[in-house]
Design a protein around this motif. Structure first.
Motif, mmCIF file in Angstrom:
data_model
loop_
_atom_site.group_PDB
_atom_site.id
_atom_site.type_symbol
_atom_site.label_atom_id
_atom_site.label_comp_id
_atom_site.label_asym_id
_atom_site.label_seq_id
_atom_site.Cartn_x
_atom_site.Cartn_y
_atom_site.Cartn_z
ATOM 1 N N UNK A 174 0.807 -1.220 0.000
ATOM 2 C CA UNK A 174 0.000 0.000 0.000
ATOM 3 C C UNK A 174 0.843 1.274 0.000
ATOM 4 N N UNK A 175 1.860 1.272 -0.836
ATOM 5 C CA UNK A 175 2.738 2.430 -0.989
ATOM 6 C C UNK A 175 2.201 3.304 -2.122
ATOM 7 N N UNK A 176 2.121 4.603 -1.869
ATOM 8 C CA UNK A 176 1.629 5.567 -2.849
ATOM 9 C C UNK A 176 2.596 6.738 -2.956
ATOM 10 N N UNK A 177 2.743 7.258 -4.157
ATOM 11 C CA UNK A 177 3.518 8.476 -4.398
ATOM 12 C C UNK A 177 2.525 9.633 -4.365
ATOM 13 N N UNK A 178 2.887 10.741 -3.736
ATOM 14 C CA UNK A 178 2.011 11.903 -3.757
ATOM 15 C C UNK A 178 2.749 13.098 -4.338
ATOM 16 N N UNK A 179 1.984 14.007 -4.891
ATOM 17 C CA UNK A 179 2.522 15.257 -5.441
ATOM 18 C C UNK A 179 1.627 16.412 -4.999
ATOM 19 N N UNK A 180 2.195 17.593 -4.963
ATOM 20 C CA UNK A 180 1.422 18.798 -4.689
ATOM 21 C C UNK A 180 1.097 19.062 -3.238
ATOM 22 N N UNK A 181 1.835 18.476 -2.307
ATOM 23 C CA UNK A 181 1.552 18.698 -0.886
ATOM 24 C C UNK A 181 1.722 20.159 -0.494
ATOM 25 N N UNK A 182 2.589 20.876 -1.189
ATOM 26 C CA UNK A 182 2.806 22.281 -0.882
ATOM 27 C C UNK A 182 1.607 23.152 -1.252
ATOM 28 N N UNK A 183 0.696 22.633 -2.047
ATOM 29 C CA UNK A 183 -0.488 23.377 -2.475
ATOM 30 C C UNK A 183 -1.708 23.091 -1.582
ATOM 31 N N UNK A 184 -1.574 22.160 -0.648
ATOM 32 C CA UNK A 184 -2.702 21.820 0.225
ATOM 33 C C UNK A 184 -3.002 22.954 1.195
ATOM 34 N N UNK A 185 -4.272 23.199 1.396
ATOM 35 C CA UNK A 185 -4.718 24.124 2.445
ATOM 36 C C UNK A 185 -5.247 23.237 3.559
ATOM 37 N N UNK A 186 -4.492 23.135 4.635
ATOM 38 C CA UNK A 186 -4.849 22.255 5.739
ATOM 39 C C UNK A 186 -5.295 23.074 6.941
ATOM 40 N N UNK A 187 -5.777 22.406 7.966
ATOM 41 C CA UNK A 187 -6.276 23.074 9.166
ATOM 42 C C UNK A 187 -5.174 23.930 9.788
ATOM 43 N N UNK A 188 -5.519 25.155 10.141
ATOM 44 C CA UNK A 188 -4.604 26.135 10.769
ATOM 45 C C UNK A 188 -3.318 26.324 9.970
ATOM 46 N N UNK A 189 -3.410 26.216 8.643
ATOM 47 C CA UNK A 189 -2.259 26.387 7.749
ATOM 48 C C UNK A 189 -1.105 25.442 8.069
ATOM 49 N N UNK A 190 -1.420 24.264 8.590
ATOM 50 C CA UNK A 190 -0.401 23.256 8.861
ATOM 51 C C UNK A 190 0.104 22.639 7.564
ATOM 52 N N UNK A 191 1.166 21.846 7.673
ATOM 53 C CA UNK A 191 1.742 21.120 6.540
ATOM 54 C C UNK A 191 1.522 19.631 6.726
ATOM 55 N N UNK A 192 1.372 18.915 5.616
ATOM 56 C CA UNK A 192 1.215 17.462 5.660
ATOM 57 C C UNK A 192 2.482 16.800 6.190
ATOM 58 N N UNK A 193 3.613 17.366 5.820
ATOM 59 C CA UNK A 193 4.914 16.808 6.183
ATOM 60 C C UNK A 193 5.782 17.968 6.656
ATOM 61 N N UNK A 194 6.888 18.213 6.011
ATOM 62 C CA UNK A 194 7.743 19.356 6.331
ATOM 63 C C UNK A 194 7.245 20.589 5.575
#
Length: 141
Positions: free
Chosen positions: A70-90
Motif C-alpha cells: 500500500x505504498x503511494x507516491x504523492x505530489x502537490x503537498x505544498x499546495x494543500x490548504x490544511x487546518x490552521x495552515x499546517x503542513x502534511x509533512x515538512x
C-alpha cells in the motif's frame, strides 16, 4: 504445516493489494482519530487516486509497486490548504510517499515520507530518515 505456510503467503499477497482495491469502495470516508490527524487534515476521503482533506484540499496519489504494501507516491503537498495552515509533512515538502495500512478492521493509518526516496521496508518505517508524520483515522460509526 503446509496450511500455515499457505496462510502466511495468502496474507502477504493480500497485504500488497492497494488500499482502494482491498475490498474497500472508492471514496471511503475516514474520521480523524489521532491528535495529528485532527489538527492537520481533519476527516478525510480516500479515493483511488486522491485523498480529500476536511478543508476540501486534494492530495493526488498514485500506487507504487514495492515490497512495502500500500505504498503511494504523492505530489502537490505544498499546495494543500490544511487546518490552521499546517503542513502534511515538512514546510517545504511537495512530493513524497504515503503508506496506507489497517492497524485493525475499522482503522486506517497513513505514514508520510518526504522526498524522492520511498520507505524500503515495513519494519522500522518511523525511524527512516525521511519519515515525517503519522496520521490515524477510524471508520465513522
Amino acid at each position: 504445516m503446509k496450511i500455515k505456510i499457505t496462510s502466511v503467503f495468502l496474507g502477504l499477497s493480500l497485504a500488497s493489494i492497494p488500499l482502494a482495491y482491498a475490498g474497500e469502495a472508492p471514496d471511503k470516508k475516514w474520521g480523524a482519530s489521532s491528535t495529528t490527524a485532527t489538527s492537520i487534515t481533519g476527516d478525510i476521503v480516500v479515493g483511488l487516486t486522491s485523498i480529500t482533506m476536511a478543508t476540501g484540499s486534494v492530495l493526488h496519489i498514485k500506487p507504487v509497486t514495492s515490497e512495502v504494501p500500500n505504498l503511494y507516491r504523492f505530489t502537490g503537498a505544498d499546495m494543500l490548504m490544511l487546518i490552521r495552515n499546517n503542513n502534511l509533512c515538512l514546510p517545504d515538502t511537495t512530493d513524497g510517499y504515503l503508506v496506507l495500512s489497517y492497524p485493525s478492521k475499522n482503522m486506517l493509518a497513513i505514514d508520510v515520507f518526504d522526498g524522492d526516496m520511498p520507505p524500503m521496508t515495513v519494519e522500522g518505517m518511523e525511524s527512516q530518515s525521511n519519515f515525517c508524520a503519522s496520521y490515524n483515522y477510524e471508520m465513522p460509526g
